[in-house]
Motif scaffolding. Structure first.
Motif, PDB file in Angstrom:
ATOM      1  N   LEU A  10      55.189  53.714  47.854  1.00 13.34           N
ATOM      2  CA  LEU A  10      53.929  53.806  47.108  1.00 13.34           C
ATOM      3  C   LEU A  10      53.057  52.571  47.335  1.00 13.34           C
ATOM      4  N   ARG A  11      53.679  51.413  47.354  1.00 19.56           N
ATOM      5  CA  ARG A  11      52.910  50.177  47.588  1.00 19.56           C
ATOM      6  C   ARG A  11      52.253  50.211  48.961  1.00 19.56           C
ATOM      7  N   PHE A  12      52.998  50.611  49.968  1.00 19.95           N
ATOM      8  CA  PHE A  12      52.439  50.691  51.313  1.00 19.95           C
ATOM      9  C   PHE A  12      51.261  51.663  51.340  1.00 19.95           C
ATOM     10  N   ARG A  13      51.436  52.828  50.768  1.00 18.72           N
ATOM     11  CA  ARG A  13      50.356  53.827  50.765  1.00 18.72           C
ATOM     12  C   ARG A  13      49.146  53.355  49.954  1.00 18.72           C
ATOM     13  N   ALA A  14      49.396  52.604  48.887  1.00 19.31           N
ATOM     14  CA  ALA A  14      48.300  52.107  48.056  1.00 19.31           C
ATOM     15  C   ALA A  14      47.487  51.038  48.779  1.00 19.31           C
ATOM     16  N   TRP A  15      48.153  50.230  49.601  1.00 16.07           N
ATOM     17  CA  TRP A  15      47.483  49.121  50.283  1.00 16.07           C
ATOM     18  C   TRP A  15      46.990  49.458  51.690  1.00 16.07           C
ATOM     19  N   HIS A  16      47.210  50.664  52.154  1.00 12.39           N
ATOM     20  CA  HIS A  16      46.775  51.062  53.499  1.00 12.39           C
ATOM     21  C   HIS A  16      45.943  52.334  53.413  1.00 12.39           C
ATOM     22  N   GLY A  27      45.462  49.454  45.756  1.00 16.96           N
ATOM     23  CA  GLY A  27      46.596  48.550  45.924  1.00 16.96           C
ATOM     24  C   GLY A  27      46.716  47.576  44.771  1.00 16.96           C
ATOM     25  N   GLY A  28      45.577  47.050  44.318  1.00 22.65           N
ATOM     26  CA  GLY A  28      45.589  46.141  43.172  1.00 22.65           C
ATOM     27  C   GLY A  28      46.110  46.817  41.914  1.00 22.65           C
ATOM     28  N   PHE A  29      45.722  48.065  41.726  1.00 17.13           N
ATOM     29  CA  PHE A  29      46.208  48.847  40.593  1.00 17.13           C
ATOM     30  C   PHE A  29      47.725  48.997  40.665  1.00 17.13           C
ATOM     31  N   PHE A  30      48.220  49.347  41.842  1.00 10.37           N
ATOM     32  CA  PHE A  30      49.668  49.476  42.000  1.00 10.37           C
ATOM     33  C   PHE A  30      50.368  48.153  41.719  1.00 10.37           C
ATOM     34  N   ARG A  76      42.440  55.778  32.717  1.00 12.50           N
ATOM     35  CA  ARG A  76      41.744  54.740  31.939  1.00 12.50           C
ATOM     36  C   ARG A  76      42.171  53.342  32.393  1.00 12.50           C
ATOM     37  N   ARG A  77      43.454  53.180  32.732  1.00 10.66           N
ATOM     38  CA  ARG A  77      43.901  51.888  33.273  1.00 10.66           C
ATOM     39  C   ARG A  77      43.248  51.609  34.622  1.00 10.66           C
ATOM     40  N   LEU A  78      43.171  52.631  35.462  1.00  7.50           N
ATOM     41  CA  LEU A  78      42.523  52.483  36.767  1.00  7.50           C
ATOM     42  C   LEU A  78      41.054  52.111  36.588  1.00  7.50           C
ATOM     43  N   GLN A  79      40.397  52.685  35.598  1.00  8.85           N
ATOM     44  CA  GLN A  79      38.978  52.432  35.362  1.00  8.85           C
ATOM     45  C   GLN A  79      38.698  51.049  34.797  1.00  8.85           C
ATOM     46  N   THR A  80      39.693  50.393  34.253  1.00  6.28           N
ATOM     47  CA  THR A  80      39.491  49.062  33.685  1.00  6.28           C
ATOM     48  C   THR A  80      39.121  48.052  34.763  1.00  6.28           C
ATOM     49  N   ILE A  81      39.707  48.147  35.910  1.00  8.22           N
ATOM     50  CA  ILE A  81      39.424  47.352  37.112  1.00  8.22           C
ATOM     51  C   ILE A  81      39.603  45.847  36.923  1.00  8.22           C
ATOM     52  N   ASN A  82      40.182  45.385  35.855  1.00  2.96           N
ATOM     53  CA  ASN A  82      40.404  43.945  35.698  1.00  2.96           C
ATOM     54  C   ASN A  82      41.659  43.473  36.433  1.00  2.96           C
ATOM     55  N   TYR A  83      42.299  44.365  37.155  1.00  2.03           N
ATOM     56  CA  TYR A  83      43.504  44.036  37.883  1.00  2.03           C
ATOM     57  C   TYR A  83      43.214  43.553  39.289  1.00  2.03           C
ATOM     58  N   ILE A  84      41.986  43.659  39.755  1.00  2.00           N
ATOM     59  CA  ILE A  84      41.634  43.243  41.116  1.00  2.00           C
ATOM     60  C   ILE A  84      41.462  41.736  41.144  1.00  2.00           C
ATOM     61  N   GLU A  85      42.221  41.075  42.032  1.00  2.00           N
ATOM     62  CA  GLU A  85      42.107  39.634  42.166  1.00  2.00           C
ATOM     63  C   GLU A  85      41.089  39.315  43.243  1.00  2.00           C
ATOM     64  N   HIS A  86      40.161  38.427  42.908  1.00  2.91           N
ATOM     65  CA  HIS A  86      39.114  38.036  43.843  1.00  2.91           C
ATOM     66  C   HIS A  86      39.468  36.681  44.456  1.00  2.91           C
TER      67      HIS A  86
END
Length: 88
Positions: A10-16, A27-30, A76-86
């Motif tokens: 799942l991690r591979f598929r999320a990040w590719h 990928g950040g969500f995962f 709703r967790r996906l929509q929060t988007i605070n999990y993306i690291e910049h």
């Protein structure tokens, strides 16, 4: 497939996904939530990965309403988007 192998897959598929934006979003969500998912949440995410990136991104950023099938706590967790690291 055991849980660890499934999560690696799942991690591979999320990040590719094909674009940097989709990689960061999905990928950040995962990375943020995946380790804690139960069976139902993993099934949801596996199915979501079959959707088009443009649709997933539109649902996540609110430019399109998610179909009823995807609406719920995980979306709703996906929509929060605070999990993306910049990167700085």
């Amino acid at each position: 497939m055991n849980r660890d192998a499934r999560l690696k897959r799942l991690r591979f598929r999320a990040w590719h996904r094909g674009t940097k934006e989709a990689d960061l979003l999905i990928g950040g969500f995962f990375d943020r939530y995946g380790a804690r998912w139960d069976e139902a949440e993993m099934v949801w995410f596996e199915a979501l990965l079959e959707e088009q990136d443009v649709d997933i991104m539109a649902w996540a950023i609110g430019t399109a309403a998610p179909p009823e099938r995807w609406d719920g706590a995980m979306m709703r967790r996906l929509q929060t988007i605070n999990y993306i690291e910049h990167p700085e």
